[in-house]
Design an enzyme around this catalytic site. Structure first.
Site, PDB file in Angstrom:
ATOM      1  N   HIS A  55      42.036  47.583  38.244  1.00 29.55           N
ATOM      2  CA  HIS A  55      43.474  47.781  38.023  1.00 29.55           C
ATOM      3  C   HIS A  55      44.074  46.495  37.466  1.00 29.55           C
ATOM      4  O   HIS A  55      43.429  45.461  37.389  1.00 29.55           O
ATOM      5  CB  HIS A  55      44.190  48.204  39.318  1.00 29.55           C
ATOM      6  CG  HIS A  55      44.233  47.174  40.401  1.00 29.55           C
ATOM      7  ND1 HIS A  55      45.106  47.256  41.458  1.00 29.55           N
ATOM      8  CD2 HIS A  55      43.519  46.043  40.595  1.00 29.55           C
ATOM      9  CE1 HIS A  55      44.907  46.221  42.264  1.00 29.55           C
ATOM     10  NE2 HIS A  55      43.969  45.472  41.770  1.00 29.55           N
ATOM     11  N   CYS A  71      46.488  38.552  39.493  1.00 30.61           N
ATOM     12  CA  CYS A  71      46.318  40.006  39.418  1.00 30.61           C
ATOM     13  C   CYS A  71      46.974  40.588  38.172  1.00 30.61           C
ATOM     14  O   CYS A  71      46.805  41.767  37.875  1.00 30.61           O
ATOM     15  CB  CYS A  71      46.902  40.696  40.650  1.00 30.61           C
ATOM     16  SG  CYS A  71      46.054  40.232  42.165  1.00 30.61           S
ATOM     17  N   HIS A 116      41.094  43.631  36.655  1.00 27.63           N
ATOM     18  CA  HIS A 116      40.003  43.139  37.500  1.00 27.63           C
ATOM     19  C   HIS A 116      39.714  44.286  38.474  1.00 27.63           C
ATOM     20  O   HIS A 116      40.379  45.327  38.409  1.00 27.63           O
ATOM     21  CB  HIS A 116      40.425  41.868  38.239  1.00 27.63           C
ATOM     22  CG  HIS A 116      41.553  42.120  39.182  1.00 27.63           C
ATOM     23  ND1 HIS A 116      42.864  42.202  38.751  1.00 27.63           N
ATOM     24  CD2 HIS A 116      41.565  42.372  40.514  1.00 27.63           C
ATOM     25  CE1 HIS A 116      43.631  42.478  39.789  1.00 27.63           C
ATOM     26  NE2 HIS A 116      42.883  42.601  40.866  1.00 27.63           N
ATOM     27  N   HIS A 118      37.887  46.026  42.366  1.00 30.27           N
ATOM     28  CA  HIS A 118      37.576  45.914  43.793  1.00 30.27           C
ATOM     29  C   HIS A 118      36.656  47.059  44.217  1.00 30.27           C
ATOM     30  O   HIS A 118      36.629  48.112  43.583  1.00 30.27           O
ATOM     31  CB  HIS A 118      38.856  46.019  44.633  1.00 30.27           C
ATOM     32  CG  HIS A 118      39.839  44.923  44.405  1.00 30.27           C
ATOM     33  ND1 HIS A 118      39.626  43.636  44.820  1.00 30.27           N
ATOM     34  CD2 HIS A 118      41.048  44.915  43.791  1.00 30.27           C
ATOM     35  CE1 HIS A 118      40.667  42.880  44.475  1.00 30.27           C
ATOM     36  NE2 HIS A 118      41.545  43.635  43.843  1.00 30.27           N
ATOM     37  N   ASP A 162      37.059  56.752  41.577  1.00 29.38           N
ATOM     38  CA  ASP A 162      35.841  55.945  41.549  1.00 29.38           C
ATOM     39  C   ASP A 162      35.397  55.612  40.123  1.00 29.38           C
ATOM     40  O   ASP A 162      35.308  56.497  39.266  1.00 29.38           O
ATOM     41  CB  ASP A 162      34.707  56.701  42.264  1.00 29.38           C
ATOM     42  CG  ASP A 162      33.496  55.805  42.463  1.00 29.38           C
ATOM     43  OD1 ASP A 162      33.672  54.581  42.647  1.00 29.38           O
ATOM     44  OD2 ASP A 162      32.371  56.335  42.444  1.00 29.38           O
ATOM     45  N   HIS A 163      35.112  54.348  39.917  1.00 32.59           N
ATOM     46  CA  HIS A 163      34.661  53.873  38.607  1.00 32.59           C
ATOM     47  C   HIS A 163      35.697  54.157  37.518  1.00 32.59           C
ATOM     48  O   HIS A 163      35.349  54.459  36.379  1.00 32.59           O
ATOM     49  CB  HIS A 163      33.280  54.448  38.246  1.00 32.59           C
ATOM     50  CG  HIS A 163      32.179  53.716  38.951  1.00 32.59           C
ATOM     51  ND1 HIS A 163      31.965  53.838  40.297  1.00 32.59           N
ATOM     52  CD2 HIS A 163      31.257  52.815  38.517  1.00 32.59           C
ATOM     53  CE1 HIS A 163      30.942  53.072  40.648  1.00 32.59           C
ATOM     54  NE2 HIS A 163      30.503  52.429  39.602  1.00 32.59           N
ATOM     55  N   GLU A 220      41.192  46.604  50.635  1.00 35.99           N
ATOM     56  CA  GLU A 220      41.008  46.209  49.230  1.00 35.99           C
ATOM     57  C   GLU A 220      40.029  45.062  49.102  1.00 35.99           C
ATOM     58  O   GLU A 220      39.261  44.981  48.132  1.00 35.99           O
ATOM     59  CB  GLU A 220      42.359  45.834  48.618  1.00 35.99           C
ATOM     60  CG  GLU A 220      42.324  45.791  47.111  1.00 35.99           C
ATOM     61  CD  GLU A 220      43.688  45.512  46.503  1.00 35.99           C
ATOM     62  OE1 GLU A 220      44.127  46.303  45.667  1.00 35.99           O
ATOM     63  OE2 GLU A 220      44.327  44.499  46.865  1.00 35.99           O
TER      64      GLU A 220
END
Lengths: 148, 148, 148, 148, 148, 148
Positions: free
Chosen positions: F19, F38, F44, F46, F84-85, F128
């Site tokens: 994100h 951020c 970047h 997580h 996801d991904h 996170e």
């Protein structure tokens, strides 16, 4: 046998980054077959946990193998600042050409850390998710160089 | 020295199983002395965490040692499906005769995985509880076979 | 090569202790430079997690490398009772003269455990915080002694 | 509002056990549909992690809510000794009739612990695997009884 | 009901410290009975893990409850710097008179943090070992003050 | 008081995503001040750990609150497959307009899960990083709706 004398110290660092596994010279089918959902065009990310292991004789004066006061800024500068909160494919030059798989990230980190002056770098271990980790302890060339 | 070239990858799998440590040819006193409460007639169980480490050269094309898309179904089929939610003494044939200590489970898992075709199996590590783990990296025979 | 036959078992123990890193023969400036806040006059403490790895052949009768019923009381007596809830500098004789860095604690634990009669001591790993761990697998002398 | 005065203390215990989820009055199809592989005839097992939370005012003399020297033997006797290394369906009387789902184990543990004399039992949390946990804080009856 | 609007954020901090549980006005027998090995004259230590939970409405502009850029320096200054690598009995004034049990440390941390200006402090949770944790969410007075 | 009857079940899911925290209507200075690193243009990522807590009465027949065979596919479909991904800002429609802070991700997950038909959704907790987690238990509207 020289290994026998040594004590090793492992220190953990963390960084969060995103990447995309995709090679322009592969067909879409191949990218999908090889990298699966990791090849999604927009990339995705992980919290990486990095363990750096160094080793050496214990200094009889200080009782230490190496001073974390030296290791920490070295790793921060060489790896954490360069990788943390970055999109690896674009923002780490080595990954403009090489695909940033965990294997290649692991080798690149090793390459960046092997010059640590105050102790021998034994290995780096990179945890990409709670299920996967990768470990690298050097290329042949490094290993020969290290032998006394 | 050939080790120096390799990068290793560790992947975690989980299964839950029950077992009983008891040998019919031991006296009750011996079973109790050797296995303690693990020899209770009704068995007991654990969540096992299995770490499989494979190694190899990093493929310069894909940037990977092995494709998890190949490793996962292999381990699932050879180990997880056979062991998960099972009473090992009765439902895994090898443990009809051998007592399913963590040591023997570890060796049996190694035996089932050593034929993985896409990379070299380095070792298996089996965590039985948060306090105990077991690691096996092969019999002499395997090791000699592996030498080039 | 004899290593190839072995299976290793790692068992975790925990103790909580306090220590101070400080050498009277160093100047205050040096103590501060080398040990930083670890040299505070009143000491400070940690929860230590200790992993003891032993190895050996799997006994074909019992299916075990060693009986935890023998290892546990040995480690409890030699290490845990002596170190747990203690101020190491004052209450463990070896640390009256040697500074109790994690490296030296690790070596002292190895020295206390290497005589375990029922299996070979492979290594000790000491985790001092969630970021640092230390591993020791013996002095040259020990290693030669161990060779058959 | 009386809650506001309290400090709570959570203590972790561990036990390993096996169980089978199966009801004789259900058809095989229903057992399979509801419990899946947990209904395998031979049972299977888990490492259970149990967190017991008690609360109360901090004693101004001792600075403590309750003495672990009292809580530990109570929980050991009421739960750990009764459940550890047992096949719950057969060896814990309550699970001869009730199916030992994590939910029912959780309630049974609460029932066994709610009489702890030295502090109020707030809740029990039972972790069955790294992915599942269950929490229970009492039946209505208990709760009314607890109100001043 | 006002709780229903809120989202909470929990942030973890770590510090290592030593303490001794002992009251001069208790007899030696009582100190031993109440505090056990925690009353050893030289003290002992722990790695403390502190979780601070704050809550509030999500700011529709920033999408955040509070800026960690504000929370981190506040907790660092009020708690971590004051407690880390300290002997609590001597170096934190409040524990000259009060015995530094985990309960009292927990309350003292709450007292130091409750004035955080940018969000409501919900609770603090202090983990002293892998088996024990303590949680405090405020005295009656605080709670009434907080009600709108 | 109706809470007293309930037992809750928490199930963990994992997804990896990337994100970027950045609002086009903020100045660069503000984006930098509020979101720090951020807000890096390339995003970047997580590894997110999601805990979903549901609650209800224990079914006296099955001994369960809800069947994981129903919960898992629901959460997989509503959240894991969608997140996801993925690069959240671009690939989850809600985050085209709202900035994907952990707080907003947490609320969006709650919104997607609150309709689970087989038990009451109590809360979602989103971790996170190893230092941060976020918890949400519903808007006022939801809460009123849930009251009988």
């Amino acid at each position: 046998m020289s290994r026998a004398l040594k004590l090793s110290l492992t220190r953990r660092y963390r960084f969060a980054a995103s990447h995309r596994l995709h090679r322009p010279n592969f067909s879409e089918t191949d990218n999908q077959r090889i990298y699966g959902k990791c090849s999604n065009p927009h990339g995705h990310g992980h919290n990486y946990s990095l363990e750096v292991t160094i080793s050496g004789a214990v200094d009889p004066e200080t009782g230490m193998v190496a001073n974390l006061g030296e290791l920490d800024p070295f790793v921060e500068r060489e790896v954490v600042e360069a990788f943390d909160h970055k999109y690896l494919n674009e923002e780490v030059p080595e990954f403009n050409k090489e695909v940033p798989t965990a294997e290649n990230i692991c080798r690149e980190i090793y390459r960046r850390l092997k010059g640590f002056p105050a102790a021998r770098l034994e290995r780096v271990r990179l945890e990409e998710t709670s299920k996967n980790s990768f470990e690298f302890d050097g290329e042949i060339g490094d290993r020969e160089q290290r032998a006394p």
